[in-house]
Enzyme design. Sequence first.
Site, short mmCIF file in Angstrom:
data_model
loop_
_atom_site.label_atom_id
_atom_site.label_comp_id
_atom_site.label_asym_id
_atom_site.label_seq_id
_atom_site.Cartn_x
_atom_site.Cartn_y
_atom_site.Cartn_z
N ASP A 203 0.86 -1.19 0.00
CA ASP A 203 0.00 0.00 0.00
C ASP A 203 0.89 1.24 0.00
O ASP A 203 1.58 1.53 0.98
CB ASP A 203 -0.90 -0.02 1.24
CG ASP A 203 -1.92 1.10 1.20
OD1 ASP A 203 -3.12 0.81 1.21
OD2 ASP A 203 -1.51 2.29 1.15
N ASP A 206 0.39 3.84 2.86
CA ASP A 206 0.90 3.35 4.15
C ASP A 206 2.42 3.37 4.18
O ASP A 206 3.03 3.71 5.20
CB ASP A 206 0.41 1.92 4.41
CG ASP A 206 -1.07 1.89 4.80
OD1 ASP A 206 -1.62 2.95 5.14
OD2 ASP A 206 -1.67 0.80 4.74
C1 PRP Z 1 -4.15 3.85 -3.83
C2 PRP Z 1 -3.23 4.48 -4.85
C3 PRP Z 1 -4.19 4.85 -5.94
C4 PRP Z 1 -5.22 3.75 -5.88
C5 PRP Z 1 -4.95 2.79 -7.01
O1 PRP Z 1 -4.78 4.80 -3.07
O2 PRP Z 1 -2.49 5.54 -4.34
O3 PRP Z 1 -4.81 6.11 -5.75
O4 PRP Z 1 -5.05 3.09 -4.63
O5 PRP Z 1 -5.92 1.81 -7.08
P1 PRP Z 1 -6.95 1.72 -8.29
O6 PRP Z 1 -6.17 1.87 -9.54
O7 PRP Z 1 -7.55 0.34 -8.12
O8 PRP Z 1 -7.99 2.79 -8.11
P2 PRP Z 1 -5.77 4.43 -1.86
O9 PRP Z 1 -7.18 4.40 -2.36
O10 PRP Z 1 -5.27 3.23 -1.15
O11 PRP Z 1 -5.68 5.72 -0.95
P3 PRP Z 1 -4.44 6.38 -0.17
O12 PRP Z 1 -3.56 7.00 -1.21
O13 PRP Z 1 -5.11 7.38 0.68
O14 PRP Z 1 -3.74 5.30 0.62
N1 URA Z 2 -3.10 0.77 -4.05
C1 URA Z 2 -1.88 0.57 -3.50
O1 URA Z 2 -1.38 1.40 -2.72
N2 URA Z 2 -1.22 -0.55 -3.83
C2 URA Z 2 -1.73 -1.47 -4.67
O2 URA Z 2 -1.07 -2.48 -4.93
C3 URA Z 2 -3.01 -1.24 -5.22
C4 URA Z 2 -3.68 -0.11 -4.89
#
Ligand code: PRP
Ligand code: URA
Length: 212
Positions: A203, A206
Amino acid sequence: MEREGKVYVFDHPLIQHKVSLMRMKETSVKEFRELAQEVAMLMGFEATRNLPLKDVEIETPITKTTTKMLEGEDIAIVPILRAGLGFVDGMLALVPNAKVGHIGLYRDPETHEPHEYYCKLPKDVEKRQIFVVDPMLATGGSAVAAIDFIKQRGGKNITFMCLIAAPEGIRALHEAHPEIDIYIAAKDDHLDENAYIVPGLGDAGDRLYGTK
Ligand code: PRP
Ligand code: URA
């Protein structure tokens, strides 16, 4: 750099090396953040290659001459919150006068659908060359939604930059917005049952902010 249509995948050794360090689970939050900025700068160098130039008359200590400078500095960097913030300082190091818009999206952990919680773009977004940045392109839902918002607010010249992309995300983004250039540091294998990129880096939010 490999190019498939509007999709550019970086093969530069420095980028590949730094992305490998970011993937490692033992890489600290501090190192991960620093690497994100460094990769953003290296990718941004190439992604800004087509910015228009104009001739300017200048005087060096030796003589008058005509030389090239950016035609305008009408650039906007738009991180997708929150992980996209990790790319902003690296891009601003290249284009310090750029404006920065923010789009807040989070993925629903069950449906994997993106939900908007914030959107603030420069007023004159329609005039700007826009670089949307987010480290991860997984299903593509977040990138597609972010670019939908930008277009609804008048944005036209849009480039998308990410660190790691799954084939599913590239396909979804290209189908929804076929005219935009997509710059990727690494194209991975597939998505797992939780729509995480495999092998990926986990992630991204994170890892950048030390949350879990
Ligand atoms: C993550 C990443 C993208 C998204 C990608 O963000 O930074 O924005 O997931 O996934 P997708 O292509 O399936 O939409 P997240 O929603 O986890 O939020 P964050 O950046 O606040 O951790
Ligand atoms: N968002 C993330 O941060 N990692 C992944 O692998 C997919 C979605």
